[in-house]
Design a protein around this motif. Structure first.
Motif, PDB file in Angstrom:
ATOM      1  N   LEU A 122       0.709  -1.168  -0.044  1.00  0.00           N
ATOM      2  CA  LEU A 122      -0.031  -0.123   0.015  1.00  0.00           C
ATOM      3  C   LEU A 122       0.770   1.308   0.043  1.00  0.00           C
ATOM      4  O   LEU A 122       1.763   1.279   0.660  1.00  0.00           O
ATOM      5  CB  LEU A 122      -1.007  -0.241   1.331  1.00  0.00           C
ATOM      6  N   GLY A 123       0.567   2.208  -0.786  1.00  0.00           N
ATOM      7  CA  GLY A 123       1.446   3.592  -0.783  1.00  0.00           C
ATOM      8  C   GLY A 123       2.480   3.370  -1.750  1.00  0.00           C
ATOM      9  O   GLY A 123       3.047   4.369  -2.183  1.00  0.00           O
ATOM     10  N   MET A 124       2.826   2.309  -2.498  1.00  0.00           N
ATOM     11  CA  MET A 124       3.800   2.208  -3.553  1.00  0.00           C
ATOM     12  C   MET A 124       3.614   2.955  -4.822  1.00  0.00           C
ATOM     13  O   MET A 124       4.431   3.434  -5.222  1.00  0.00           O
ATOM     14  CB  MET A 124       4.175   0.777  -3.873  1.00  0.00           C
ATOM     15  N   GLU A 125       2.270   3.125  -5.060  1.00  0.00           N
ATOM     16  CA  GLU A 125       1.970   3.891  -6.470  1.00  0.00           C
ATOM     17  C   GLU A 125       2.471   5.337  -6.309  1.00  0.00           C
ATOM     18  O   GLU A 125       3.293   5.794  -7.227  1.00  0.00           O
ATOM     19  CB  GLU A 125       0.444   3.964  -6.509  1.00  0.00           C
ATOM     20  N   SER A 126       2.497   6.046  -5.168  1.00  0.00           N
ATOM     21  CA  SER A 126       2.956   7.410  -5.155  1.00  0.00           C
ATOM     22  C   SER A 126       4.374   7.187  -4.907  1.00  0.00           C
ATOM     23  O   SER A 126       4.991   8.214  -5.721  1.00  0.00           O
ATOM     24  CB  SER A 126       2.259   8.069  -3.678  1.00  0.00           C
ATOM     25  N   LEU A 127       4.922   6.576  -4.260  1.00  0.00           N
ATOM     26  CA  LEU A 127       6.576   6.516  -4.027  1.00  0.00           C
ATOM     27  C   LEU A 127       7.261   6.265  -5.390  1.00  0.00           C
ATOM     28  O   LEU A 127       7.862   6.898  -6.030  1.00  0.00           O
ATOM     29  CB  LEU A 127       6.865   5.491  -2.940  1.00  0.00           C
ATOM     30  N   LEU A 128       6.649   5.412  -6.292  1.00  0.00           N
ATOM     31  CA  LEU A 128       7.194   5.033  -7.506  1.00  0.00           C
ATOM     32  C   LEU A 128       7.154   5.967  -8.344  1.00  0.00           C
ATOM     33  O   LEU A 128       7.946   6.370  -9.188  1.00  0.00           O
ATOM     34  CB  LEU A 128       6.677   3.602  -7.847  1.00  0.00           C
ATOM     35  N   THR A 129       5.786   6.416  -8.489  1.00  0.00           N
ATOM     36  CA  THR A 129       5.509   7.658  -9.332  1.00  0.00           C
ATOM     37  C   THR A 129       6.476   9.003  -9.388  1.00  0.00           C
ATOM     38  O   THR A 129       6.993   9.467 -10.014  1.00  0.00           O
ATOM     39  CB  THR A 129       4.061   7.882  -9.481  1.00  0.00           C
ATOM     40  N   THR A 130       6.776   9.242  -7.809  1.00  0.00           N
ATOM     41  CA  THR A 130       7.213  10.355  -7.597  1.00  0.00           C
ATOM     42  C   THR A 130       8.689  10.307  -7.815  1.00  0.00           C
ATOM     43  O   THR A 130       9.330  10.969  -8.388  1.00  0.00           O
ATOM     44  CB  THR A 130       7.062  10.584  -6.065  1.00  0.00           C
ATOM     45  N   LEU A 131       9.353   9.011  -7.370  1.00  0.00           N
ATOM     46  CA  LEU A 131      10.704   8.859  -8.048  1.00  0.00           C
ATOM     47  C   LEU A 131      10.944   9.090  -9.354  1.00  0.00           C
ATOM     48  O   LEU A 131      11.750   9.416  -9.659  1.00  0.00           O
ATOM     49  CB  LEU A 131      11.180   7.374  -7.305  1.00  0.00           C
ATOM     50  N   GLY A 132       9.961   8.106 -10.045  1.00  0.00           N
ATOM     51  CA  GLY A 132      10.140   8.153 -11.388  1.00  0.00           C
ATOM     52  C   GLY A 132      10.192   9.457 -11.932  1.00  0.00           C
ATOM     53  O   GLY A 132      10.775   9.983 -13.039  1.00  0.00           O
ATOM     54  N   GLY A 133       9.175  10.472 -11.520  1.00  0.00           N
ATOM     55  CA  GLY A 133       9.063  11.944 -12.169  1.00  0.00           C
ATOM     56  C   GLY A 133      10.150  12.577 -11.874  1.00  0.00           C
ATOM     57  O   GLY A 133      10.755  13.381 -12.567  1.00  0.00           O
ATOM     58  N   LEU A 134      11.036  12.426 -10.615  1.00  0.00           N
ATOM     59  CA  LEU A 134      12.164  13.067 -10.086  1.00  0.00           C
ATOM     60  C   LEU A 134      13.372  12.616 -10.972  1.00  0.00           C
ATOM     61  O   LEU A 134      13.998  13.407 -11.348  1.00  0.00           O
ATOM     62  CB  LEU A 134      12.451  12.931  -8.664  1.00  0.00           C
ATOM     63  N   LEU A 135      13.544  11.478 -11.266  1.00  0.00           N
ATOM     64  CA  LEU A 135      14.517  10.754 -12.037  1.00  0.00           C
ATOM     65  C   LEU A 135      14.423  11.529 -13.444  1.00  0.00           C
ATOM     66  O   LEU A 135      15.340  11.705 -14.239  1.00  0.00           O
ATOM     67  CB  LEU A 135      14.865   9.455 -12.049  1.00  0.00           C
ATOM     68  N   LEU A 136      13.099  11.523 -14.133  1.00  0.00           N
ATOM     69  CA  LEU A 136      12.899  12.121 -15.402  1.00  0.00           C
ATOM     70  C   LEU A 136      13.268  13.596 -15.298  1.00  0.00           C
ATOM     71  O   LEU A 136      13.841  14.121 -16.502  1.00  0.00           O
ATOM     72  CB  LEU A 136      11.556  11.983 -16.001  1.00  0.00           C
ATOM     73  N   VAL A 137      12.834  14.353 -14.255  1.00  0.00           N
ATOM     74  CA  VAL A 137      13.392  15.698 -14.142  1.00  0.00           C
ATOM     75  C   VAL A 137      14.872  15.878 -14.254  1.00  0.00           C
ATOM     76  O   VAL A 137      15.326  16.701 -15.062  1.00  0.00           O
ATOM     77  CB  VAL A 137      12.980  16.195 -12.862  1.00  0.00           C
ATOM     78  N   CYS A 138      15.558  15.078 -13.495  1.00  0.00           N
ATOM     79  CA  CYS A 138      17.017  15.282 -13.526  1.00  0.00           C
ATOM     80  C   CYS A 138      17.363  14.459 -14.942  1.00  0.00           C
ATOM     81  O   CYS A 138      18.398  15.405 -15.619  1.00  0.00           O
ATOM     82  CB  CYS A 138      17.746  13.866 -12.594  1.00  0.00           C
ATOM     83  N   ALA A 139      16.912  13.675 -15.646  1.00  0.00           N
ATOM     84  CA  ALA A 139      17.414  13.245 -17.040  1.00  0.00           C
ATOM     85  C   ALA A 139      17.146  14.425 -17.830  1.00  0.00           C
ATOM     86  O   ALA A 139      18.082  14.771 -18.782  1.00  0.00           O
ATOM     87  CB  ALA A 139      16.827  11.993 -17.465  1.00  0.00           C
ATOM     88  N   HIS A 140      15.921  15.032 -17.884  1.00  0.00           N
ATOM     89  CA  HIS A 140      15.847  16.142 -18.810  1.00  0.00           C
ATOM     90  C   HIS A 140      16.637  17.343 -18.518  1.00  0.00           C
ATOM     91  O   HIS A 140      17.370  17.943 -19.462  1.00  0.00           O
ATOM     92  CB  HIS A 140      14.176  16.515 -18.713  1.00  0.00           C
ATOM     93  N   LEU A 141      16.843  17.502 -17.219  1.00  0.00           N
ATOM     94  CA  LEU A 141      18.000  18.618 -17.117  1.00  0.00           C
ATOM     95  C   LEU A 141      19.168  18.274 -17.480  1.00  0.00           C
ATOM     96  O   LEU A 141      19.822  19.204 -18.007  1.00  0.00           O
ATOM     97  CB  LEU A 141      17.817  19.130 -15.493  1.00  0.00           C
ATOM     98  N   ARG A 142      19.769  16.978 -17.095  1.00  0.00           N
ATOM     99  CA  ARG A 142      21.107  16.612 -17.645  1.00  0.00           C
ATOM    100  C   ARG A 142      21.141  16.787 -19.413  1.00  0.00           C
ATOM    101  O   ARG A 142      22.278  17.297 -19.753  1.00  0.00           O
ATOM    102  CB  ARG A 142      21.203  15.403 -16.990  1.00  0.00           C
TER     103      ARG A 142
END
Length: 156
Positions: A122-142
């Motif tokens: 329970l609650g993994m949806e938010s954690l996984l999506t948040t981490l994935g979104g932050l990693l994509l922000v880092c990838a786009h910024l890089r």
């Protein structure tokens, strides 16, 4: 001036034609992360928000339909220019986590309809999506920064 080396200055304002893709991608990935962080708080604070588009389970599917092609195109164009493996790793991991978040959300919906056996706690949806979104922000910024700096050449 035969012994003097001419140095070209590196302009941080040098842009690449697809820089807007990275800026848009960063914005959308940030919206995904904010959505996952704020939705639980907003539903508790304002129960009426639970009936809006903001908490619809299809929200993640719609965002993935926009985010994944956008990330793929901008990172492909950037990697053609600068061949950065970290960018590829960040992008692939971010997209993978977003898909895992979507699956976690779908499995929680199935549990609500009497199906059991979810592989996600329970609650993994938010954690996984948040981490994935932050990693994509880092990838786009890089990608954005690498594309801007790759036009810079220094002669010695």
């Amino acid at each position: 001036m035969s012994g003097v080396a001419v140095h070209q200055s590196c302009h941080s304002s040098v842009s690449h034609p697809w820089g807007w893709l990275d800026r848009l991608g960063m914005g959308l990935a940030f919206i995904c992360a904010v959505h996952c962080l704020l939705t639980p708080v907003l539903v508790v604070a304002l129960p009426m928000i639970a009936t809006t588009f903001w908490v619809n389970h299809d929200f993640h599917l719609w965002m993935l339909a926009i985010v994944v092609p956008l990330a793929g195109i901008s990172m492909f164009l950037g990697c053609r220019k600068h061949h950065d493996r970290w960018l590829v790793a960040l992008g692939i991991l971010g997209i993978f986590l977003l898909f895992c978040g979507l699956l976690a959300g779908l499995s929680s919906v199935c549990e609500g309809h009497g199906h059991s056996g979810s592989v996600f706690p329970l609650g993994m949806e938010s954690l996984l999506t948040t981490l994935g979104g932050l990693l994509l922000v880092c990838a786009h910024l890089r990608n954005y920064l690498l594309c801007r700096s790759s036009d810079c050449s220094h002669s010695s």
